[in-house]
Design a protein around this motif. Sequence first.
Motif, PDB file in Angstrom:
ATOM      1  N   ARG A 182       0.840  -1.213   0.000  1.00 48.27           N
ATOM      2  CA  ARG A 182       0.000   0.000   0.000  1.00 48.27           C
ATOM      3  C   ARG A 182       0.871   1.258   0.000  1.00 48.27           C
ATOM      4  N   LYS A 183       1.819   1.269  -0.950  1.00 54.20           N
ATOM      5  CA  LYS A 183       2.760   2.378  -1.084  1.00 54.20           C
ATOM      6  C   LYS A 183       2.646   2.984  -2.477  1.00 54.20           C
ATOM      7  N   LEU A 184       3.158   4.187  -2.618  1.00 53.14           N
ATOM      8  CA  LEU A 184       3.235   4.833  -3.923  1.00 53.14           C
ATOM      9  C   LEU A 184       4.419   4.265  -4.689  1.00 53.14           C
ATOM     10  N   LEU A 185       4.306   4.250  -6.003  1.00 54.11           N
ATOM     11  CA  LEU A 185       5.376   3.780  -6.876  1.00 54.11           C
ATOM     12  C   LEU A 185       6.034   4.979  -7.521  1.00 54.11           C
ATOM     13  N   LEU A 186       7.323   5.156  -7.271  1.00 53.60           N
ATOM     14  CA  LEU A 186       8.090   6.247  -7.862  1.00 53.60           C
ATOM     15  C   LEU A 186       8.940   5.691  -8.999  1.00 53.60           C
ATOM     16  N   LEU A 187       8.669   6.164 -10.217  1.00 54.86           N
ATOM     17  CA  LEU A 187       9.461   5.763 -11.382  1.00 54.86           C
ATOM     18  C   LEU A 187      10.499   6.837 -11.638  1.00 54.86           C
ATOM     19  N   ASN A 188      11.758   6.460 -11.604  1.00 54.87           N
ATOM     20  CA  ASN A 188      12.855   7.384 -11.881  1.00 54.87           C
ATOM     21  C   ASN A 188      13.372   7.111 -13.289  1.00 54.87           C
ATOM     22  N   PHE A 189      12.949   7.941 -14.244  1.00 55.82           N
ATOM     23  CA  PHE A 189      13.433   7.834 -15.615  1.00 55.82           C
ATOM     24  C   PHE A 189      14.804   8.508 -15.652  1.00 55.82           C
ATOM     25  N   THR A 190      15.823   7.755 -16.039  1.00 57.52           N
ATOM     26  CA  THR A 190      17.185   8.256 -15.917  1.00 57.52           C
ATOM     27  C   THR A 190      18.080   7.768 -17.046  1.00 57.52           C
ATOM     28  N   GLY A 191      19.099   8.532 -17.285  1.00 62.90           N
ATOM     29  CA  GLY A 191      20.230   8.110 -18.099  1.00 62.90           C
ATOM     30  C   GLY A 191      21.392   8.016 -17.128  1.00 62.90           C
ATOM     31  N   GLN A 225      20.586  10.364  -0.106  1.00 64.05           N
ATOM     32  CA  GLN A 225      20.570  11.015   1.204  1.00 64.05           C
ATOM     33  C   GLN A 225      19.734  10.225   2.210  1.00 64.05           C
ATOM     34  N   PRO A 226      20.183  10.177   3.456  1.00 61.05           N
ATOM     35  CA  PRO A 226      19.457   9.425   4.485  1.00 61.05           C
ATOM     36  C   PRO A 226      18.008   9.881   4.665  1.00 61.05           C
ATOM     37  N   GLU A 227      17.749  11.164   4.527  1.00 63.25           N
ATOM     38  CA  GLU A 227      16.388  11.662   4.689  1.00 63.25           C
ATOM     39  C   GLU A 227      15.457  11.069   3.639  1.00 63.25           C
ATOM     40  N   PHE A 228      15.909  11.049   2.395  1.00 68.71           N
ATOM     41  CA  PHE A 228      15.091  10.462   1.336  1.00 68.71           C
ATOM     42  C   PHE A 228      14.931   8.963   1.559  1.00 68.71           C
ATOM     43  N   GLN A 229      16.008   8.293   1.896  1.00 69.04           N
ATOM     44  CA  GLN A 229      15.963   6.851   2.087  1.00 69.04           C
ATOM     45  C   GLN A 229      15.033   6.461   3.229  1.00 69.04           C
ATOM     46  N   ASP A 230      15.044   7.230   4.309  1.00 65.68           N
ATOM     47  CA  ASP A 230      14.132   6.955   5.424  1.00 65.68           C
ATOM     48  C   ASP A 230      12.682   7.127   4.989  1.00 65.68           C
ATOM     49  N   TYR A 231      12.414   8.202   4.252  1.00 65.12           N
ATOM     50  CA  TYR A 231      11.058   8.452   3.764  1.00 65.12           C
ATOM     51  C   TYR A 231      10.630   7.344   2.801  1.00 65.12           C
ATOM     52  N   ALA A 232      11.489   7.022   1.858  1.00 60.19           N
ATOM     53  CA  ALA A 232      11.157   6.034   0.835  1.00 60.19           C
ATOM     54  C   ALA A 232      10.934   4.652   1.427  1.00 60.19           C
ATOM     55  N   LYS A 233      11.697   4.304   2.436  1.00 65.17           N
ATOM     56  CA  LYS A 233      11.575   2.985   3.057  1.00 65.17           C
ATOM     57  C   LYS A 233      10.145   2.746   3.558  1.00 65.17           C
ATOM     58  N   ASP A 234       9.517   3.790   4.079  1.00 64.72           N
ATOM     59  CA  ASP A 234       8.183   3.660   4.657  1.00 64.72           C
ATOM     60  C   ASP A 234       7.045   3.977   3.692  1.00 64.72           C
ATOM     61  N   LYS A 235       7.308   4.809   2.684  1.00 66.10           N
ATOM     62  CA  LYS A 235       6.221   5.353   1.872  1.00 66.10           C
ATOM     63  C   LYS A 235       6.239   4.969   0.399  1.00 66.10           C
ATOM     64  N   LEU A 236       7.397   4.566  -0.132  1.00 63.58           N
ATOM     65  CA  LEU A 236       7.539   4.412  -1.580  1.00 63.58           C
ATOM     66  C   LEU A 236       8.081   3.052  -1.982  1.00 63.58           C
ATOM     67  N   VAL A 237       7.731   2.648  -3.180  1.00 65.34           N
ATOM     68  CA  VAL A 237       8.427   1.586  -3.889  1.00 65.34           C
ATOM     69  C   VAL A 237       9.130   2.291  -5.043  1.00 65.34           C
ATOM     70  N   LEU A 238      10.423   2.049  -5.156  1.00 66.44           N
ATOM     71  CA  LEU A 238      11.257   2.780  -6.105  1.00 66.44           C
ATOM     72  C   LEU A 238      11.600   1.910  -7.312  1.00 66.44           C
ATOM     73  N   MET A 239      11.510   2.524  -8.484  1.00 66.49           N
ATOM     74  CA  MET A 239      11.871   1.813  -9.706  1.00 66.49           C
ATOM     75  C   MET A 239      12.705   2.719 -10.596  1.00 66.49           C
ATOM     76  N   THR A 240      13.794   2.181 -11.103  1.00 64.92           N
ATOM     77  CA  THR A 240      14.641   2.890 -12.048  1.00 64.92           C
ATOM     78  C   THR A 240      14.253   2.460 -13.459  1.00 64.92           C
ATOM     79  N   VAL A 241      13.931   3.438 -14.283  1.00 66.50           N
ATOM     80  CA  VAL A 241      13.661   3.207 -15.698  1.00 66.50           C
ATOM     81  C   VAL A 241      14.852   3.842 -16.419  1.00 66.50           C
ATOM     82  N   ASP A 242      15.839   3.024 -16.715  1.00 63.20           N
ATOM     83  CA  ASP A 242      17.143   3.523 -17.142  1.00 63.20           C
ATOM     84  C   ASP A 242      17.322   3.450 -18.654  1.00 63.20           C
TER      85      ASP A 242
END
Length: 109
Positions: free
Chosen positions: A42-51, A68-85
Amino acid sequence: MKIIRTAILVFALYGFLLVSAQAQPNWFSDFRQAQAEAKAGRKLLLLNFTGSDWCIWCIKLEREVFSQPEFQDYAKDKLVLMTVDFPRAKPLSAEVRKQNEELAQKYSI
């Protein structure tokens, strides 16, 4: 005595790496797997489109925000992270390349 000190150093380094790896959120590369994880948690999905190996702004974003630790702490609880490389030098499997191109088209990136 030298062997004992070396063994202690190796175990301390291993412990540090293990703790560091656990502190950082996982970045998925498979869209379906990331979607399932987001839905299950039950988390948001963050797609990071990157080169990741050529885009200066993408590298800056990784260095100044995502690592950064602040982002990582937030993401651990709130987000699912995906790299679209879209790397220029790093190889991607044909499946991942196709998936990333479809996602870029779908989201008008």
